[in-house]
Design an enzyme around this catalytic site. Structure first.
Site, PDB file in Angstrom:
ATOM      1  CG  ASP A 155      -1.696  -6.606  -2.097  1.00 16.43           C
ATOM      2  OD1 ASP A 155      -1.496  -7.087  -0.968  1.00 16.43           O
ATOM      3  OD2 ASP A 155      -2.244  -7.236  -3.017  1.00 16.43           O
ATOM      4  CG  ASP A 210      -5.423 -13.123  -0.738  1.00 18.27           C
ATOM      5  OD1 ASP A 210      -5.153 -12.184   0.027  1.00 18.27           O
ATOM      6  OD2 ASP A 210      -5.045 -13.175  -1.917  1.00 18.27           O
TER       7      ASP A 210
HETATM    8  C1  GLA Z   1      -3.081 -10.108  -2.805  1.00 14.36           C
HETATM    9  C2  GLA Z   1      -4.321  -9.496  -2.122  1.00 14.36           C
HETATM   10  C3  GLA Z   1      -5.550  -9.873  -2.920  1.00 14.36           C
HETATM   11  C4  GLA Z   1      -5.439  -9.354  -4.352  1.00 14.36           C
HETATM   12  C5  GLA Z   1      -4.162  -9.904  -4.991  1.00 14.36           C
HETATM   13  C6  GLA Z   1      -3.884  -9.255  -6.338  1.00 14.36           C
HETATM   14  O1  GLA Z   1      -3.112 -11.493  -2.737  1.00 14.36           O
HETATM   15  O2  GLA Z   1      -4.402  -9.922  -0.806  1.00 14.36           O
HETATM   16  O3  GLA Z   1      -6.709  -9.347  -2.306  1.00 14.36           O
HETATM   17  O4  GLA Z   1      -5.417  -7.956  -4.342  1.00 14.36           O
HETATM   18  O5  GLA Z   1      -3.019  -9.684  -4.168  1.00 14.36           O
HETATM   19  O6  GLA Z   1      -2.702  -9.715  -6.925  1.00 14.36           O
END
Ligand code: GLA
Length: 394
Positions: A155, A210
């Site tokens: 990430d 997301d």
């Molecule tokens: C980010 C990523 C998500 C998930 C969260 C976890 O938002 O884009 O897909 O992995 O972190 O905290």
């Protein structure tokens, strides 16, 4: 050679060595993800509520539900499995939630004939505030390899002004140095346009923020399915075997959309050659949801060995045609209706890259029915917020 020329030659030599050392390193060459990765990830449904019981249950359900037979193989723990670093800098696993440890969990997942995935972050902390891998890349990669990890989602939270290309290259090289082939899933949200530079760094890269479990969320900062879909249009040339655009994990089965909308979401992710990472509760799937996630003919479009990402071929006031070229010369075609009522959508052979005079057979991939031979064009009635997905074969 005069003293000046000698000094010049020496300077050139030093500059060349420096250039070679700073050039972005080699290729990814891990031999993985020749077709889009398929699996399950804990985040969309369970967020931080992860435990060894949950992950084992997901692995069991992946087998018993028929998901494994349909091609899903990676079981991925997302954020929140990690709580600290010890005095030697080793990552510390949440011992309450994972009392048997990660090696035992990896062994369990492998015993089911599945692969084991884990999550970290290129920054000092993960998005949920757990310890990230910045400065510990090689140490973490060795640790993952010793646990039998096959897949790392990496990430981009808490990275400050870090350069994404460098940060992801560092982890790629650390994974390589671990000696274990580990699929590298880059989660940089498309901020620095990774499709332009990540082909030799990651096996897949997120192209957006997301996903949310909704058709087209009313809130501005939420990315519903159609918002994400629109952001994929034009990225098709950057994907191919070993390196895929990732429009984020599937929301199919999480309750925020209708079955018709979930069928559209799944169909379009398949046509986009997107990684198929399910994100629902595999232990409690309704037959409708299971039927969507395990439709082998639709999955075959996603897993086609040519590895071409599909594209939008026609847009006509919220009635769309999307097409993906297949290895056997056929085309997968989706008629997609964004309107509030059912509508008739048509396309010509020329719009999907065939000559007009061709006679071609059409098979409905959701009805699983051959519809006969057609000349030059095709038309169907498509439900509101739904798709008709066919394969056209000359
Ligand atoms: C980010 C990523 C998500 C998930 C969260 C976890 O938002 O884009 O897909 O992995 O972190 O905290």
């Amino acid at each position: 050679m005069g003293a000046f020329q000698k000094r010049l030659t020496l300077c050139c030599l030093v500059a060349c060595i420096a250039l070679l050392a700073s050039a972005p390193a080699k290729a990814l060459d891990n031999g993985l993800a020749l077709t889009p990765p398929m699996g399950w990830n804990s985040w969309n449904k369970f967020q931080c509520n992860v435990s060894e019981e949950l992950i084992k249950g997901a692995a069991d359900a992946m087998v018993s539900s028929g998901m494994k037979d349909a091609g899903y193989e990676y079981v991925v723990i997302d954020d929140c499995w990690q709580v600290d670093r010890d005095a030697a800098g080793n990552i510390v696993v949440d011992a309450q939630r994972f009392p048997s440890g990660m090696k035992a969990l990896g062994d369990y997942v492998h015993s089911k004939g599945l692969k084991f995935g884990i999550y970290s972050d290129a920054g000092l902390k993960t998005c949920a505030g757990r310890p990230g891998s910045a400065g510990h890349e090689y140490q973490d990669a060795i640790q993952y390899a010793s646990w039998g990890v096959d897949y790392l989602k990496y990430d981009w939270c808490h990275t400050g002004k870090a350069n994404a290309e460098w940060a992801y290259t560092t982890m790629r090289d650390a994974l390589k140095a671990s000696g274990r082939p580990i699929l590298f899933s880059m989660c940089e949200w498309g901020s620095a346009k990774p499709w332009l530079w990540a082909k030799d760094i990651g096996n897949m890269w997120r192209t957006t923020g997301d996903i949310s479990d909704c058709w087209d969320c009313p809130k501005k900062d939420q990315l519903g399915f159609v918002k994400i879909l629109d952001m994929q249009d034009g990225l098709e040339t950057y994907a191919g075997p070993g390196h895929w655009n990732d429009p984020d994990m599937l929301e199919v089965g999480n309750g925020g959309m209708t079955i018709t909308e979930y069928r559209a979401h799944f169909s379009l992710w398949c046509l986009l050659a997107a990684p198929l990472i399910s994100g629902n509760d595999l232990k409690n799937m309704t037959p409708d949801i299971k039927e969507i996630l395990t439709n082998k003919e639709v999955i075959a479009v996603n897993q086609d060995a040519l590895g071409m990402q599909g594209r939008r071929a026609k847009r006509d006031a919220d009635a769309e045609v999307w097409v993906k070229q297949l290895k056997d010369g056929g085309r997968a075609v989706i008629l997609f209706n964004r309107r509030a009522s059912e509508t008739s959508i048509s396309f010509t052979w020329e719009q999907i890259g065939y000559p007009a005079h061709l006679s071609a057979s059409v098979r409905d991939l959701w009805a699983k029915k051959d519809l006969g031979k057609f000349d030059g064009k095709w038309v169907a009635t498509v439900p509101s917020h739904g798709v008709v997905m066919i394969k056209v074969m000359p």
